[in-house]
Design a protein around this motif. Structure first.
Motif, PDB file in Angstrom:
ATOM      1  N   PHE A   5       1.063  -1.404   0.184  1.00 19.32           N
ATOM      2  CA  PHE A   5      -0.116   0.172   0.267  1.00 19.32           C
ATOM      3  C   PHE A   5       1.096   1.249  -0.238  1.00 19.32           C
ATOM      4  O   PHE A   5       2.229   0.862   0.704  1.00 19.32           O
ATOM      5  N   GLN A   6       0.274   2.407  -0.779  1.00 24.87           N
ATOM      6  CA  GLN A   6       1.167   3.229  -0.936  1.00 24.87           C
ATOM      7  C   GLN A   6       0.840   4.443   0.679  1.00 24.87           C
ATOM      8  O   GLN A   6      -0.707   4.745  -0.528  1.00 24.87           O
ATOM      9  N   PHE A   7       1.048   5.669   0.337  1.00 25.06           N
ATOM     10  CA  PHE A   7       0.855   6.124   1.319  1.00 25.06           C
ATOM     11  C   PHE A   7       1.420   7.689   0.785  1.00 25.06           C
ATOM     12  O   PHE A   7       2.322   7.832   1.244  1.00 25.06           O
ATOM     13  N   LYS A   8       0.771   8.868   1.053  1.00 23.85           N
ATOM     14  CA  LYS A   8       1.361  10.143   1.543  1.00 23.85           C
ATOM     15  C   LYS A   8       1.459  11.280   2.820  1.00 23.85           C
ATOM     16  O   LYS A   8       0.471  10.992   2.787  1.00 23.85           O
ATOM     17  N   LEU A   9       2.640  11.052   2.991  1.00 23.25           N
ATOM     18  CA  LEU A   9       2.381  11.568   4.755  1.00 23.25           C
ATOM     19  C   LEU A   9       3.616  12.690   4.292  1.00 23.25           C
ATOM     20  O   LEU A   9       4.231  12.859   3.482  1.00 23.25           O
ATOM     21  N   VAL A  10       2.926  13.851   4.976  1.00 25.13           N
ATOM     22  CA  VAL A  10       3.648  15.664   5.229  1.00 25.13           C
ATOM     23  C   VAL A  10       4.108  15.511   6.200  1.00 25.13           C
ATOM     24  O   VAL A  10       3.050  15.498   7.768  1.00 25.13           O
ATOM     25  N   LEU A  11       5.477  15.987   6.983  1.00 29.94           N
ATOM     26  CA  LEU A  11       5.546  16.818   7.648  1.00 29.94           C
ATOM     27  C   LEU A  11       6.212  17.869   8.168  1.00 29.94           C
ATOM     28  O   LEU A  11       6.157  18.480   7.231  1.00 29.94           O
ATOM     29  N   LEU A  12       5.107  18.222   8.808  1.00 33.51           N
ATOM     30  CA  LEU A  12       5.056  20.206   9.188  1.00 33.51           C
ATOM     31  C   LEU A  12       5.392  20.120  10.852  1.00 33.51           C
ATOM     32  O   LEU A  12       5.463  19.389  11.742  1.00 33.51           O
ATOM     33  N   GLY A  13       6.051  21.541  11.316  1.00 32.83           N
ATOM     34  CA  GLY A  13       6.386  22.287  12.122  1.00 32.83           C
ATOM     35  C   GLY A  13       7.113  23.217  11.970  1.00 32.83           C
ATOM     36  O   GLY A  13       8.284  23.081  11.399  1.00 32.83           O
ATOM     37  N   GLU A  14       7.498  23.650  13.355  1.00 36.21           N
ATOM     38  CA  GLU A  14       8.179  25.111  13.548  1.00 36.21           C
ATOM     39  C   GLU A  14       9.470  24.741  12.996  1.00 36.21           C
ATOM     40  O   GLU A  14      10.285  23.138  13.051  1.00 36.21           O
ATOM     41  N   SER A  15      10.578  25.646  12.709  1.00 37.30           N
ATOM     42  CA  SER A  15      11.899  25.259  11.842  1.00 37.30           C
ATOM     43  C   SER A  15      12.799  24.633  13.651  1.00 37.30           C
ATOM     44  O   SER A  15      12.837  25.402  14.364  1.00 37.30           O
ATOM     45  N   ALA A  16      14.031  23.317  13.147  1.00 34.37           N
ATOM     46  CA  ALA A  16      14.196  22.992  14.210  1.00 34.37           C
ATOM     47  C   ALA A  16      14.201  22.766  14.904  1.00 34.37           C
ATOM     48  O   ALA A  16      15.198  22.253  15.889  1.00 34.37           O
ATOM     49  N   SER A  21      15.385  14.958  10.944  1.00 31.90           N
ATOM     50  CA  SER A  21      16.266  14.853  11.113  1.00 31.90           C
ATOM     51  C   SER A  21      15.708  12.938  11.591  1.00 31.90           C
ATOM     52  O   SER A  21      15.981  12.008  11.436  1.00 31.90           O
ATOM     53  N   LEU A  22      13.520  13.043  12.274  1.00 30.33           N
ATOM     54  CA  LEU A  22      13.513  12.041  12.058  1.00 30.33           C
ATOM     55  C   LEU A  22      13.154  11.396  11.171  1.00 30.33           C
ATOM     56  O   LEU A  22      12.628   9.992  10.624  1.00 30.33           O
ATOM     57  N   VAL A  23      13.415  11.834   9.644  1.00 34.97           N
ATOM     58  CA  VAL A  23      13.161  11.310   8.352  1.00 34.97           C
ATOM     59  C   VAL A  23      14.353  10.514   7.951  1.00 34.97           C
ATOM     60  O   VAL A  23      14.267   9.866   7.779  1.00 34.97           O
ATOM     61  N   LEU A  24      15.635  11.422   8.454  1.00 36.24           N
ATOM     62  CA  LEU A  24      16.516  10.811   8.184  1.00 36.24           C
ATOM     63  C   LEU A  24      16.604   9.432   9.053  1.00 36.24           C
ATOM     64  O   LEU A  24      17.599   8.567   8.264  1.00 36.24           O
ATOM     65  N   GLN A  30      20.270   7.519  10.291  1.00 37.39           N
ATOM     66  CA  GLN A  30      21.168   8.285  11.067  1.00 37.39           C
ATOM     67  C   GLN A  30      21.030   9.442  11.100  1.00 37.39           C
ATOM     68  O   GLN A  30      19.729   9.400  11.032  1.00 37.39           O
ATOM     69  N   PHE A  31      21.826   9.826  11.973  1.00 38.69           N
ATOM     70  CA  PHE A  31      21.147  11.296  12.465  1.00 38.69           C
ATOM     71  C   PHE A  31      22.828  12.403  12.613  1.00 38.69           C
ATOM     72  O   PHE A  31      23.908  11.927  12.370  1.00 38.69           O
ATOM     73  N   ASP A  32      22.546  13.238  12.047  1.00 36.39           N
ATOM     74  CA  ASP A  32      23.783  14.116  11.529  1.00 36.39           C
ATOM     75  C   ASP A  32      23.356  15.764  12.968  1.00 36.39           C
ATOM     76  O   ASP A  32      22.134  15.929  13.272  1.00 36.39           O
ATOM     77  N   ASP A  33      24.581  16.393  13.778  1.00 40.15           N
ATOM     78  CA  ASP A  33      24.444  16.862  14.385  1.00 40.15           C
ATOM     79  C   ASP A  33      24.144  18.971  14.644  1.00 40.15           C
ATOM     80  O   ASP A  33      23.382  19.304  14.850  1.00 40.15           O
ATOM     81  N   TYR A  34      24.740  18.364  13.005  1.00 37.92           N
ATOM     82  CA  TYR A  34      24.230  20.286  11.935  1.00 37.92           C
ATOM     83  C   TYR A  34      23.933  19.679  11.069  1.00 37.92           C
ATOM     84  O   TYR A  34      24.234  19.450   9.837  1.00 37.92           O
ATOM     85  N   ARG A  35      21.954  19.765  11.044  1.00 44.08           N
ATOM     86  CA  ARG A  35      21.777  19.735  10.097  1.00 44.08           C
ATOM     87  C   ARG A  35      21.234  20.526   9.039  1.00 44.08           C
ATOM     88  O   ARG A  35      20.701  22.281   9.826  1.00 44.08           O
ATOM     89  N   GLU A  36      21.291  21.255   8.052  1.00 42.48           N
ATOM     90  CA  GLU A  36      20.722  22.702   7.691  1.00 42.48           C
ATOM     91  C   GLU A  36      18.916  22.538   7.253  1.00 42.48           C
ATOM     92  O   GLU A  36      18.602  21.585   7.087  1.00 42.48           O
ATOM     93  N   SER A  37      18.591  23.626   7.212  1.00 40.14           N
ATOM     94  CA  SER A  37      17.591  23.975   7.773  1.00 40.14           C
ATOM     95  C   SER A  37      16.826  23.676   6.161  1.00 40.14           C
ATOM     96  O   SER A  37      17.329  23.794   5.340  1.00 40.14           O
ATOM     97  N   THR A  38      16.155  22.466   5.761  1.00 39.88           N
ATOM     98  CA  THR A  38      15.061  21.978   4.462  1.00 39.88           C
ATOM     99  C   THR A  38      14.609  23.465   3.957  1.00 39.88           C
ATOM    100  O   THR A  38      14.339  24.938   3.835  1.00 39.88           O
ATOM    101  N   ILE A  39      14.893  23.415   2.716  1.00 38.28           N
ATOM    102  CA  ILE A  39      14.818  24.288   1.393  1.00 38.28           C
ATOM    103  C   ILE A  39      13.305  24.100   0.430  1.00 38.28           C
ATOM    104  O   ILE A  39      13.559  23.235   0.248  1.00 38.28           O
ATOM    105  N   GLY A  40      12.474  24.791   1.103  1.00 37.45           N
ATOM    106  CA  GLY A  40      11.192  24.209  -0.039  1.00 37.45           C
ATOM    107  C   GLY A  40      10.576  22.946   0.547  1.00 37.45           C
ATOM    108  O   GLY A  40       9.878  22.874   2.333  1.00 37.45           O
TER     109      GLY A  40
END
Ligand code: GTP
Ligand code: MG
Length: 174
Positions: A5-16, A21-24, A30-40
């Motif tokens: 089954f295929q579903f579309k999931l969207v993540l929303l919330g304040e920056s940072a 990181s949850l998706v990664l 994996q986890f990055d201590d220094y993750r850049e803000s997502t653009i778009g």
């Protein structure tokens, strides 16, 4: 014979708050201590196997919190359209991030598909010494609104797979 089954999931919330990181963590463990803000927005996929017979594939849109004042659901950017499920994330060490999560949830309740499955997720439990949002407060709100509620740490991985598995189990599999 297994069914996918295929579903579309969207993540929303304040920056940072840790959406990317949850998706990664979920997609690559994996986890990055220094993750850049997502653009778009970023698009990723991952599958959850519920049992031998049932595989749920998530098509994940990880949106940019920094665009929160520009992007609204009424403008219907393509990543909110037809979303089957949403993970609205706050940071347990930032009380204001729960206010932002509430705003997103109100928008989803007004604008998204009425059958959307919404999970509220308090991230960064590894920083519990700096906690500003109690479990009681968040759970009470989630119960009132009929949302699933979780706490996670993208850093340690605690609770992350449980969020996606629980959503998969709530989606209509037929
Ligand atoms: P935008 O893309 O700007 O909307 O931010 P975001 O919500 O995607 O946050 P991101 O995943 O980029 O994480 C922001 C910062 O928080 C990064 O420095 C991460 O390393 C850190 N972070 C994310 N999750 C956790 C966590 O569970 N624990 C800790 N200690 N730090 C985290
Ligand atoms: Mg991001």
């Amino acid at each position: 014979m297994s069914k996918q089954f295929q579903f579309k999931l969207v993540l929303l919330g304040e920056s940072a708050v840790g959406k990317s990181s949850l998706v990664l963590r979920f997609v690559k463990n994996q986890f990055d201590d220094y993750r850049e803000s997502t653009i778009g927005a970023a698009f990723l996929t991952q599958t959850v196997t519920l049992d031998d017979q049932t595989i749920v594939k998530f098509e994940i849109w990880d949106t940019a919190g920094q665009e929160r004042y520009k992007v609204s659901l009424t403008q219907a950017p393509m990543y909110y359209r037809n979303a089957n499920c949403a993970v609205v994330v706050y940071d347990i060490t930032q009380a204001s991030s729960l206010d932002k999560a509430r705003t997103w949830i109100r928008e989803l309740q007004r604008q998204a598909d009425p059958s959307i499955v919404i999970a509220l997720c308090g991230n960064k439990t590894d920083l519990a010494v700096r906690r500003q949002v109690t479990q009681e407060e968040a759970k009470k709100y989630a119960d009132e609104e009929g949302l699933m509620w979780f706490e996670t740490s993208a850093k340690t991985g605690e609770g992350v797979s449980e969020v996606f598995t629980a959503i998969a189990k709530k989606l209509p599999l037929s």
